[in-house]
Motif scaffolding. Sequence first.
Motif, PDB file in Angstrom:
ATOM      1  N   ILE A  40       0.815  -1.225   0.000  1.00 43.27           N
ATOM      2  CA  ILE A  40       0.000   0.000   0.000  1.00 43.27           C
ATOM      3  C   ILE A  40       0.849   1.277   0.000  1.00 43.27           C
ATOM      4  N   PRO A  41       1.926   1.357   0.815  1.00 36.29           N
ATOM      5  CA  PRO A  41       2.746   2.584   0.773  1.00 36.29           C
ATOM      6  C   PRO A  41       3.288   2.897  -0.623  1.00 36.29           C
ATOM      7  N   TYR A  42       3.613   1.860  -1.386  1.00 32.73           N
ATOM      8  CA  TYR A  42       4.176   2.062  -2.720  1.00 32.73           C
ATOM      9  C   TYR A  42       3.084   2.401  -3.738  1.00 32.73           C
ATOM     10  N   LEU A  43       1.858   1.968  -3.436  1.00 29.98           N
ATOM     11  CA  LEU A  43       0.729   2.374  -4.276  1.00 29.98           C
ATOM     12  C   LEU A  43       0.454   3.865  -4.100  1.00 29.98           C
ATOM     13  N   LYS A  44       0.604   4.334  -2.870  1.00 30.04           N
ATOM     14  CA  LYS A  44       0.334   5.747  -2.582  1.00 30.04           C
ATOM     15  C   LYS A  44       1.358   6.671  -3.243  1.00 30.04           C
ATOM     16  N   THR A  45       2.589   6.169  -3.410  1.00 33.40           N
ATOM     17  CA  THR A  45       3.625   6.990  -4.053  1.00 33.40           C
ATOM     18  C   THR A  45       3.717   6.715  -5.555  1.00 33.40           C
ATOM     19  N   ASN A  46       2.843   5.831  -6.042  1.00 30.38           N
ATOM     20  CA  ASN A  46       2.825   5.439  -7.464  1.00 30.38           C
ATOM     21  C   ASN A  46       4.100   4.732  -7.914  1.00 30.38           C
ATOM     22  N   THR A  47       4.884   4.236  -6.956  1.00 35.57           N
ATOM     23  CA  THR A  47       6.047   3.425  -7.312  1.00 35.57           C
ATOM     24  C   THR A  47       5.584   2.080  -7.868  1.00 35.57           C
ATOM     25  N   ILE A  48       4.465   1.620  -7.328  1.00 32.85           N
ATOM     26  CA  ILE A  48       3.816   0.396  -7.805  1.00 32.85           C
ATOM     27  C   ILE A  48       2.367   0.732  -8.133  1.00 32.85           C
ATOM     28  N   LYS A  49       1.878   0.165  -9.203  1.00 33.16           N
ATOM     29  CA  LYS A  49       0.473   0.328  -9.565  1.00 33.16           C
ATOM     30  C   LYS A  49      -0.167  -1.044  -9.744  1.00 33.16           C
TER      31      LYS A  49
END
Length: 360
Positions: free
Chosen positions: A203-212
């Motif tokens: 989830i943290p990486y989804l919030k930073t758009n590092t992962i979609k």
Amino acid sequence: MSPSKNQWQFYFFEGKLTWIDGGVHSNRIWLRHIIKYFSEINIDTMKFSPEEKYQCHQYQIIKTILQKKLIDREQAQKMIASRTQEIFCDIFYEENQRKLAIKIIPMTPQQLLAAGFEPSLVITNIKELLQESQQSYVSFIQQGGVSFSFNYAPFITNKEALKHEVPPHIYENFVQYFNGQNTIKNVAFKLDKDLTKLALSIIPYLKTNTIKLGQIEDLPSYVTVDKYFSNSHPTQVAVKKTAIACIDDSPLICKMMNTIVNKAGHQFIGINEPLQAIPQLIRAKPTLIFVDLAMPVINGYELCNQIKKISQLKETPVVMLTGRDFMAERVKAKVMGISDFIGKPIVEEKIMNAIEKYAK
């Protein structure tokens, strides 16, 4: 008529749930459960009644291997219950996204029997499965989860940024599995990780758009277990290193191990007949040997004892594969000079770790 990916068909026999057909990624769910519960059976080579003869082909496969006494009734019921619980989780998610409609199509017991359903395979703990599925979904939301489907496939949008945000071993797993081809469920299954914890971790990486997250289609119904397992690991290392052997009477296990060993860059030697293992091992001189514990005629301990008596093989590390991962078994294995003990079902990460540790 088969249900669409946004529809489920519930079959009840005298008021008790027997089977759920359809839904999102029904074939992916099926293949994961085949690998988890029936890994000892080479289902890909078995012949079944024509698919059009019955309404639920997957159900008929379970029924057939039960009739052939390749599994017992408890194994069949466990697999069906686990699959049902996963489908319930999908339904809870969909219910939070849109209004679900219910359409009842009455069928008599005679019609259900004619359709191939077995009264003795009804699900008796449906209430518990529903409660556990709902609690799992609610727990995910309460722990900070956001409303996304575990059937979505994560993919990395910024590898450089991600590389600086996570430890190296986690980054390697992310790069390998977060490629837009593996759903969150598949990643958790392949890495033997808790699904909720894995979903929360990204989830943290989804919030930073590092992962979609992206949507992917279900697998075709004709994809075999072998192809499913192989296609999930498309990257192969071109240069072969040393040989690694696997002695297991299950052709399916050997196929899975072949995929993993080849991916690690080693030559694979699969042996399905344990009584023929020693001559083949002497000729091949593997640097690592995986041995199944429970085999007919000769078990893994007896075979390992023979291996350790051969001068050319006595120093070769042996890793035991078993569905009986008990402390007593581990102690016995240690006493017999077995290097390691890996529980089934086969998990790529565990096999890879063993290869890295022992295949010198």
